[in-house]
Design a protein around this motif. Structure first.
Motif, PDB file in Angstrom:
ATOM      1  N   ILE A 186      28.910  16.816  21.177  1.00 49.02           N
ATOM      2  CA  ILE A 186      29.819  17.532  20.681  1.00 49.02           C
ATOM      3  C   ILE A 186      30.705  18.107  21.567  1.00 49.02           C
ATOM      4  O   ILE A 186      29.838  18.997  22.251  1.00 49.02           O
ATOM      5  N   TYR A 187      31.855  18.260  21.516  1.00 51.16           N
ATOM      6  CA  TYR A 187      32.799  19.025  22.425  1.00 51.16           C
ATOM      7  C   TYR A 187      32.658  20.553  22.351  1.00 51.16           C
ATOM      8  O   TYR A 187      32.897  20.769  21.276  1.00 51.16           O
ATOM      9  N   THR A 188      32.628  21.066  23.448  1.00 53.65           N
ATOM     10  CA  THR A 188      33.027  22.682  23.297  1.00 53.65           C
ATOM     11  C   THR A 188      33.985  22.715  24.390  1.00 53.65           C
ATOM     12  O   THR A 188      34.658  21.609  25.029  1.00 53.65           O
ATOM     13  N   TYR A 189      34.536  23.958  24.778  1.00 53.10           N
ATOM     14  CA  TYR A 189      35.507  24.338  25.597  1.00 53.10           C
ATOM     15  C   TYR A 189      35.188  24.097  27.247  1.00 53.10           C
ATOM     16  O   TYR A 189      35.826  24.011  28.047  1.00 53.10           O
ATOM     17  N   THR A 190      33.714  24.103  27.186  1.00 56.36           N
ATOM     18  CA  THR A 190      33.152  24.002  28.687  1.00 56.36           C
ATOM     19  C   THR A 190      32.116  22.941  28.929  1.00 56.36           C
ATOM     20  O   THR A 190      32.337  22.357  30.056  1.00 56.36           O
ATOM     21  N   GLU A 191      31.801  22.207  27.921  1.00 57.55           N
ATOM     22  CA  GLU A 191      30.804  20.899  28.289  1.00 57.55           C
ATOM     23  C   GLU A 191      30.809  20.273  26.787  1.00 57.55           C
ATOM     24  O   GLU A 191      31.289  20.682  25.828  1.00 57.55           O
ATOM     25  N   GLU A 192      29.914  19.098  26.948  1.00 56.82           N
ATOM     26  CA  GLU A 192      29.529  18.441  25.881  1.00 56.82           C
ATOM     27  C   GLU A 192      27.972  18.776  25.313  1.00 56.82           C
ATOM     28  O   GLU A 192      27.126  18.839  26.366  1.00 56.82           O
ATOM     29  N   VAL A 193      27.716  19.318  24.138  1.00 58.56           N
ATOM     30  CA  VAL A 193      26.429  19.603  23.684  1.00 58.56           C
ATOM     31  C   VAL A 193      25.754  18.454  22.875  1.00 58.56           C
ATOM     32  O   VAL A 193      26.368  18.184  21.929  1.00 58.56           O
ATOM     33  N   PRO A 194      24.616  17.971  23.550  1.00 58.69           N
ATOM     34  CA  PRO A 194      24.179  17.012  22.712  1.00 58.69           C
ATOM     35  C   PRO A 194      23.603  17.415  21.436  1.00 58.69           C
ATOM     36  O   PRO A 194      23.393  18.564  21.020  1.00 58.69           O
ATOM     37  N   LEU A 195      23.614  16.062  20.531  1.00 59.38           N
ATOM     38  CA  LEU A 195      23.415  16.147  18.919  1.00 59.38           C
ATOM     39  C   LEU A 195      22.033  16.926  18.836  1.00 59.38           C
ATOM     40  O   LEU A 195      21.867  17.916  17.722  1.00 59.38           O
ATOM     41  N   ALA A 196      21.062  16.698  19.661  1.00 58.79           N
ATOM     42  CA  ALA A 196      19.872  17.081  19.541  1.00 58.79           C
ATOM     43  C   ALA A 196      19.937  18.693  19.464  1.00 58.79           C
ATOM     44  O   ALA A 196      18.999  19.380  18.817  1.00 58.79           O
TER      45      ALA A 196
ATOM     46  N   PHE B 156      29.314  26.078  10.933  1.00 60.24           N
ATOM     47  CA  PHE B 156      29.367  25.333  12.688  1.00 60.24           C
ATOM     48  C   PHE B 156      29.665  26.396  13.697  1.00 60.24           C
ATOM     49  O   PHE B 156      28.872  26.356  14.644  1.00 60.24           O
ATOM     50  N   ALA B 157      30.541  27.372  13.412  1.00 63.92           N
ATOM     51  CA  ALA B 157      30.943  28.344  14.452  1.00 63.92           C
ATOM     52  C   ALA B 157      29.778  29.446  14.711  1.00 63.92           C
ATOM     53  O   ALA B 157      29.636  29.598  15.815  1.00 63.92           O
ATOM     54  N   GLU B 158      28.945  29.445  13.740  1.00 63.83           N
ATOM     55  CA  GLU B 158      27.651  30.344  13.743  1.00 63.83           C
ATOM     56  C   GLU B 158      26.786  29.612  14.599  1.00 63.83           C
ATOM     57  O   GLU B 158      26.244  30.324  15.527  1.00 63.83           O
ATOM     58  N   ILE B 159      26.533  28.424  14.616  1.00 61.01           N
ATOM     59  CA  ILE B 159      25.697  27.477  15.605  1.00 61.01           C
ATOM     60  C   ILE B 159      26.116  27.394  16.836  1.00 61.01           C
ATOM     61  O   ILE B 159      25.405  27.415  17.847  1.00 61.01           O
ATOM     62  N   LEU B 160      27.461  26.963  16.858  1.00 58.73           N
ATOM     63  CA  LEU B 160      28.176  26.510  18.440  1.00 58.73           C
ATOM     64  C   LEU B 160      29.483  27.435  18.284  1.00 58.73           C
ATOM     65  O   LEU B 160      30.609  26.691  18.015  1.00 58.73           O
ATOM     66  N   PRO B 161      29.465  28.686  18.800  1.00 57.89           N
ATOM     67  CA  PRO B 161      30.747  29.305  18.639  1.00 57.89           C
ATOM     68  C   PRO B 161      31.963  28.779  19.785  1.00 57.89           C
ATOM     69  O   PRO B 161      33.061  28.961  19.085  1.00 57.89           O
ATOM     70  N   ASP B 162      31.643  28.229  20.509  1.00 56.65           N
ATOM     71  CA  ASP B 162      32.702  27.734  21.321  1.00 56.65           C
ATOM     72  C   ASP B 162      32.959  26.089  21.170  1.00 56.65           C
ATOM     73  O   ASP B 162      33.393  25.552  22.048  1.00 56.65           O
ATOM     74  N   TYR B 163      32.644  25.537  20.186  1.00 56.46           N
ATOM     75  CA  TYR B 163      33.029  24.268  19.898  1.00 56.46           C
ATOM     76  C   TYR B 163      34.485  23.971  19.962  1.00 56.46           C
ATOM     77  O   TYR B 163      35.205  25.060  19.587  1.00 56.46           O
ATOM     78  N   ASP B 164      34.954  22.964  20.301  1.00 56.24           N
ATOM     79  CA  ASP B 164      36.403  22.526  20.434  1.00 56.24           C
ATOM     80  C   ASP B 164      37.084  22.208  19.201  1.00 56.24           C
ATOM     81  O   ASP B 164      36.958  21.065  18.950  1.00 56.24           O
TER      82      ASP B 164
END
Length: 144
Positions: free
Chosen positions: A53-63, A92-100
């Motif tokens: 999953i895309y974030t503003y800084t990196e890609e975070v694995p689905l795992a 989703f923002a609670e789980i991954l706040p910086d997602y793109d």
């Protein structure tokens, strides 16, 4: 079983476990009902372990996303994938706040929650990178 044996097949609902390879593709087993079927190599098949999953800084694995949901829900099910777009985005923002937000669509969020809940319902709760991969990553640079 880790995510390295779980497949999503374009045009087919649900998730599948890779059972074997055949001459023209794969033999898969449906996770919800256990039915086996052949999948042609022309189908668009994705391993869940390869999705990020895309974030503003990196890609975070689905795992990692699944692990964060599991922590938030104490191993239980997440929000229903049929919830409103606003509810899915808030959760989703609670789980991954910086997602793109420009590159991760509501349809992506629906799939993530649908897949997570399907795996949990079927007793698949080990989302971590398997130990062999961890050992390789940990030793990188230490051996010199």
């Amino acid at each position: 079983m880790g995510l390295d044996k779980i497949l999503a097949i374009s045009g087919k609902p649900g998730l599948y476990e890779l059972a074997a390879q055949s001459r023209g593709g794969f033999i898969v087993k449906s996770i919800p009902d256990g039915k086996k079927m052949a999948v042609n190599i022309r189908h668009n098949v994705s391993l869940l372990s390869e999705i990020a999953i895309y974030t503003y800084t990196e890609e975070v694995p689905l795992a990692e996303i699944f692990e964060k949901i599991k922590e938030k829900e104490d191993g239980g099910e997440a929000i229903n994938h049929k919830s409103s777009k606003a509810e899915l985005e808030k959760y989703f923002a609670e789980i991954l706040p910086d997602y793109d937000e420009d590159r991760v669509y509501a349809s992506d969020l629906k799939k993530i929650f649908q897949w997570y809940n399907l795996l949990i319902k079927n007793g698949i709760t080990d989302f971590a990178i398997n130990d062999e991969e961890k050992d390789t990553e940990d030793k990188t640079g230490e051996e010199e």
